[in-house]
Design an enzyme around this catalytic site. Structure first.
Site, PDB file in Angstrom:
ATOM      1  N   THR A   1       0.582  -1.302  -0.082  1.00 24.19           N
ATOM      2  CA  THR A   1       0.097   0.118  -0.060  1.00 24.19           C
ATOM      3  C   THR A   1       0.816   1.370   0.108  1.00 24.19           C
ATOM      4  OG1 THR A   1      -1.954   0.809   1.056  1.00 24.19           O
ATOM      5  CG2 THR A   1      -0.141   0.268   2.388  1.00 24.19           C
ATOM      6  N   ASN A   2      -0.002   2.352   0.003  1.00 25.50           N
ATOM      7  CA  ASN A   2       0.852   3.606  -0.111  1.00 25.50           C
ATOM      8  C   ASN A   2       0.487   4.351   1.331  1.00 25.50           C
ATOM      9  OD1 ASN A   2       1.474   3.480  -3.146  1.00 25.50           O
ATOM     10  ND2 ASN A   2       2.110   5.612  -2.887  1.00 25.50           N
ATOM     11  N   ARG A   3       1.329   5.298   1.734  1.00 26.41           N
ATOM     12  CA  ARG A   3       1.074   5.996   2.930  1.00 26.41           C
ATOM     13  C   ARG A   3       0.185   7.081   2.545  1.00 26.41           C
ATOM     14  NH1 ARG A   3       5.679   7.720   6.927  1.00 26.41           N
ATOM     15  NH2 ARG A   3       5.870   5.623   7.152  1.00 26.41           N
ATOM     16  N   SER A   4      -1.138   7.339   3.222  1.00 29.03           N
ATOM     17  CA  SER A   4      -2.082   8.335   2.678  1.00 29.03           C
ATOM     18  C   SER A   4      -3.154   8.414   3.724  1.00 29.03           C
ATOM     19  CB  SER A   4      -2.506   8.222   1.220  1.00 29.03           C
ATOM     20  OG  SER A   4      -3.435   9.391   0.937  1.00 29.03           O
TER      21      SER A   4
ATOM     22  N   ALA B   1      -1.162   2.886  -5.820  1.00 25.93           N
ATOM     23  CA  ALA B   1       0.266   2.088  -5.727  1.00 25.93           C
ATOM     24  C   ALA B   1       0.735   1.951  -7.266  1.00 25.93           C
ATOM     25  CB  ALA B   1      -0.313   0.870  -5.271  1.00 25.93           C
TER      26      ALA B   1
END
Ligand code: CTP
Ligand code: CA
Length: 229
Positions: free
Chosen positions: A33-36, A104
């Protein structure tokens, strides 16, 4: 808010906003995942509503728990592929797209049907996801919609150069660039320190602001770009 909404400069306009990070499954219990936090995207949706727009909000899994701004039509997605499908479909009829989501860039090439046992220590092969803004640019060349497309550029180095390159490569109307190495900007905090880049080398540096204030500044320029002011 209501009185402004009916007569606001974006009355009759459809604004699509994406927010949050996507999650790409590896097996039934793991994902990449992406940090957001999704906070900046949700603030943009609220700012567009405040100006009278009809707002569609496409929400990645990392922002699933944020409350929907009143009046926004929300679609929750998990993966980059699902976000691409939702954003492309909504964008066909939209006047504005704002891609604040942290999509992503890679996903596991294969999703395992069963949980990988820890004794396995897998080598994870990745493949690229689709670039949603590039697909939107293609659709826009054919159909002329959305009229205004805003991208984000989260950079940890060479902020303005990298952001300018994204503006051009993705054919954007504007890029909101933020320096994710600054402690008071970006993830999890309620403030952001951004530059706005427009075609023709125009750069505007905004002071440290709350994400709500950044959203209002971005939407003010969207109104101008639409010629709807
Ligand atoms: N974006 C997109 N589709 C992707 C990846 C990103 O539409 N698969 C959008 C983001 O929502 C953002 C813009 O492209 O509005 C820039 O995202 P960013 O991650 O900064 O740039 P990338 O093009 O992915 O390049 P890199 O991660 O290598 O910097
Ligand atoms: Ca990326």
């Amino acid at each position: 808010r209501l009185a402004l909404s009916r007569n606001g400069p974006l009355a009759g306009k459809h604004v699509v906003v994406s927010a949050g990070g996507t999650q790409e499954p590896l097996d039934p219990v793991r994902y990449l995942t992406n940090r957001s936090s999704g906070k900046q995207g949700f603030a943009l949706a609220q700012a567009a509503l405040d100006l009278g727009a009809r707002v569609s909000l496409v929400v990645g899994a990392t922002a699933a728990l944020l409350p929907t701004p009143t009046g926004a039509q929300r679609t929750d997605v998990e993966t980059a592929a699902q976000m691409a499908e939702a954003v492309l479909e909504l964008s066909r009829e939209a006047d504005v797209l704002i891609m604040a989501a942290a999509v992503a860039d890679f996903r596991p090439r294969q999703v395992q049907a069963h949980k990988i046992k820890k004794s396995a220590l897998p080598k994870i092969e990745l493949e690229h996801t689709q670039d949603i803004l590039l697909a939107v640019a293609e659709q826009r060349r054919r159909a002329g919609r959305p009229e205004v497309v805003v991208g984000f550029a989260a950079e940890s180095e060479r902020l303005l150069e990298n952001a300018r390159e994204k503006l051009e490569r993705k054919g954007l109307s504007m890029v909101v660039a933020n320096d994710i190495s600054a402690p008071d900007a970006g993830f999890a905090v309620d403030t952001n320190r951004v530059f706005l880049l427009l075609p023709g080398g125009v750069v505007e540096r905004l002071p440290l602001m709350t994400k709500g204030e950044v959203a209002n500044e971005v939407l003010r320029r969207v109104v101008r770009l639409l010629g709807a002011g």
